[in-house]
Design a protein around this motif. Structure first.
Motif, mmCIF file in Angstrom:
data_model
loop_
_atom_site.group_PDB
_atom_site.id
_atom_site.type_symbol
_atom_site.label_atom_id
_atom_site.label_comp_id
_atom_site.label_asym_id
_atom_site.label_seq_id
_atom_site.Cartn_x
_atom_site.Cartn_y
_atom_site.Cartn_z
ATOM 1 N N TYR A 101 0.837 -1.201 0.000
ATOM 2 C CA TYR A 101 0.000 0.000 0.000
ATOM 3 C C TYR A 101 0.871 1.250 0.000
ATOM 4 O O TYR A 101 1.982 1.257 0.552
ATOM 5 C CB TYR A 101 -0.897 0.018 1.245
ATOM 6 C CG TYR A 101 -1.847 -1.144 1.332
ATOM 7 C CD1 TYR A 101 -3.149 -1.046 0.874
ATOM 8 C CD2 TYR A 101 -1.425 -2.363 1.876
ATOM 9 C CE1 TYR A 101 -4.023 -2.126 0.951
ATOM 10 C CE2 TYR A 101 -2.293 -3.449 1.955
ATOM 11 C CZ TYR A 101 -3.585 -3.325 1.489
ATOM 12 O OH TYR A 101 -4.440 -4.388 1.557
ATOM 13 N N CYS A 102 0.346 2.298 -0.607
ATOM 14 C CA CYS A 102 1.027 3.594 -0.534
ATOM 15 C C CYS A 102 -0.009 4.713 -0.531
ATOM 16 O O CYS A 102 -1.172 4.500 -0.907
ATOM 17 C CB CYS A 102 2.012 3.778 -1.688
ATOM 18 S SG CYS A 102 1.244 4.084 -3.291
ATOM 19 N N GLU A 103 0.428 5.860 -0.088
ATOM 20 C CA GLU A 103 -0.438 7.031 -0.061
ATOM 21 C C GLU A 103 0.090 8.066 -1.031
ATOM 22 O O GLU A 103 1.253 8.455 -0.973
ATOM 23 C CB GLU A 103 -0.507 7.622 1.344
ATOM 24 C CG GLU A 103 -1.493 8.789 1.472
ATOM 25 C CD GLU A 103 -1.558 9.307 2.891
ATOM 26 O OE1 GLU A 103 -2.667 9.535 3.388
ATOM 27 O OE2 GLU A 103 -0.486 9.480 3.500
ATOM 28 N N SER A 107 -4.757 9.835 -1.035
ATOM 29 C CA SER A 107 -5.520 8.596 -1.163
ATOM 30 C C SER A 107 -4.580 7.396 -1.108
ATOM 31 O O SER A 107 -3.413 7.479 -1.483
ATOM 32 C CB SER A 107 -6.322 8.575 -2.471
ATOM 33 O OG SER A 107 -5.437 8.637 -3.579
ATOM 34 N N VAL A 108 -5.110 6.277 -0.636
ATOM 35 C CA VAL A 108 -4.327 5.066 -0.480
ATOM 36 C C VAL A 108 -4.587 4.127 -1.654
ATOM 37 O O VAL A 108 -5.745 3.881 -2.027
ATOM 38 C CB VAL A 108 -4.683 4.349 0.841
ATOM 39 C CG1 VAL A 108 -3.956 3.016 0.945
ATOM 40 C CG2 VAL A 108 -4.333 5.236 2.027
ATOM 41 N N MET A 138 2.679 2.226 3.171
ATOM 42 C CA MET A 138 1.638 2.004 4.158
ATOM 43 C C MET A 138 1.510 0.497 4.397
ATOM 44 O O MET A 138 2.037 -0.323 3.650
ATOM 45 C CB MET A 138 0.299 2.557 3.667
ATOM 46 C CG MET A 138 0.357 3.971 3.116
ATOM 47 S SD MET A 138 0.587 5.215 4.400
ATOM 48 C CE MET A 138 -1.064 5.240 5.122
ATOM 49 N N LYS A 148 0.580 4.331 8.188
ATOM 50 C CA LYS A 148 1.899 4.629 7.655
ATOM 51 C C LYS A 148 2.911 3.686 8.303
ATOM 52 O O LYS A 148 2.898 3.476 9.507
ATOM 53 C CB LYS A 148 2.270 6.090 7.950
ATOM 54 C CG LYS A 148 3.565 6.529 7.265
ATOM 55 C CD LYS A 148 3.834 8.005 7.473
ATOM 56 C CE LYS A 148 5.131 8.418 6.782
ATOM 57 N NZ LYS A 148 5.419 9.862 6.982
#
Length: 376
Positions: A101-103, A107-108, A138, A148
């Protein structure tokens, strides 16, 4: 006796000599071996990350990173355990979760790790070039929250090849072959992934001790079928979680998987062993080794109990504390890590640990004490 947390986890075809499906390779029976004494194994290096934990030790080093591996290597442990998956461009990388996951822009976003190329995978988190900024990494918690991924000492993501090249050479690798619990894999797909991993191990492994393990029973049996150089262990939750695949749901089924696939050992969730201690003798009678993993392995008394019961090693998160506990409670051999054939009649001078002798009544009493921990 107080119970407490101690403060003191299309490449080129392999050459015929290592490709187990080739003619001439004798897989008629597994080769027995022993761990180097009672082994302490660092989970994902110097411990897994638990982002919501109040214990700072769970966020000291980025798990499954070169930094974490070499930090664990500073202690007298035999192996580190880490998770290997293969990217869509066929590069074995080290990462535990099925999804990453990343932001970005508030938004993720979510991606399956094996759907990424190596270059896409390495864009997450800290970058190797100081002038570059990676995607904000994330992680989804067991409760479903996306947080995070913050640790005290961060590091970039890495490949299996880099681990072989950059981690202290004397440290053994317990390579967990990661597959999605919710995906059904065809044999051809598994073989392709396993060949890709094996190619890197044979190219860069040199004399480093290596153990393979997997929760995926078909993958565990196939990695044994594909090679006979490195031991293969079957990972089991031992009934603490129930899966559709019955082979994953008990120590008895784990023994069957190993005997059917000519594997060399089992890695069990530790509570499964404490709840079913009679399985230990069955495992040993089957000529198999036994290691454990789980939160209880961060409790010194629970580790000592396993030592008394004849378990050969523990995968732990609090490496420094458990190593200190082991050194206080146990006698460790002075010889370096190796996976040597099990002698038919062990010598008293072979560096093996002499375990204390307890009566069955004393062992039963200790197991009752440990049951207090299992309830939590």
């Amino acid at each position: 006796m107080a119970l407490r947390t101690v403060l003191v986890s299309d490449v080129p075809c392999l050459p015929d000599s290592v490709y187990g499906l080739a003619e001439g390779l004798d897989l008629s029976k597994p080769k027995s071996f022993r761990m180097p004494g009672f082994s302490v194994i660092g989970h994902r290096g110097n411990g897994m990350n638990v982002l919501q934990s109040s214990d700072r030790r769970t966020r000291g080093f980025k798990e499954n990173s070169i930094l974490s591996f070499n930090s664990a290597a500073k202690f007298p442990i035999d192996f580190i355990e880490f998770d290997v998956q293969v990217t869509k461009d066929e590069i074995p990388i080290i990462f535990h979760d099925d999804f990453i996951y990343c932001e970005e822009n508030g938004s993720v976003s979510e991606s399956r790790v094996t759907d990424l190329s190596l270059s896409e995978f390495l864009l997450y988190g800290p970058q190797r070039e100081a002038e570059k900024t990676g995607k904000t990494l994330m992680r989804k918690s067991k409760e479903g929250k996306v947080l995070k991924w913050e640790v005290d000492l961060d590091d970039s993501l890495c490949t299996l090849q880099e681990a072989f090249e950059r981690v202290e050479q004397s440290l053994g690798f317990n390579i967990e072959l990661k597959f999605d619990d919710h995906t059904v894999y065809e044999r051809e797909s598994l073989v392709h992934v396993l060949r890709t991993v094996l190619q890197v191990v044979f190219d860069y492994g040199k004399d480093r001790p290596v153990i393979f393990s997997s929760f995926q029973p078909d993958a565990a049996q196939l990695i044994r079928e594909l090679q006979s150089i490195y031991p293969v262990f079957f990972l089991t939750d031992a009934g603490n979680h129930i899966y559709n695949d019955e082979r994953r749901n008990s120590l008895e089924e784990a023994i069957n998987v190993c005997l059917e696939g000519k594997l060399q050992g089992i890695v069990s969730e530790v509570r499964g062993v404490f709840k079913n201690p009679s399985a230990i003798s069955k495992i040993k009678e089957s000529n198999l080794s036994l290691l454990t993993y789980g939160k209880l392995n961060n409790v010194g008394e629970a580790v000592y109990m396993q030592y008394v019961m004849g378990i050969e090693g523990v995968i732990v998160d609090f490496v420094e504390e458990i190593v200190e506990s082991v050194n206080l409670m146990m006698i460790r051999p002075s010889s370096p890590p190796s996976l040597s054939p099990l002698p038919s009649s062990p010598s008293k001078d072979d560096g093996a640990i002499t375990r204390p002798e307890f009566s069955q009544k004393e062992i039963d009493f200790l197991l009752k004490l440990l049951s207090q921990l299992i309830q939590h």
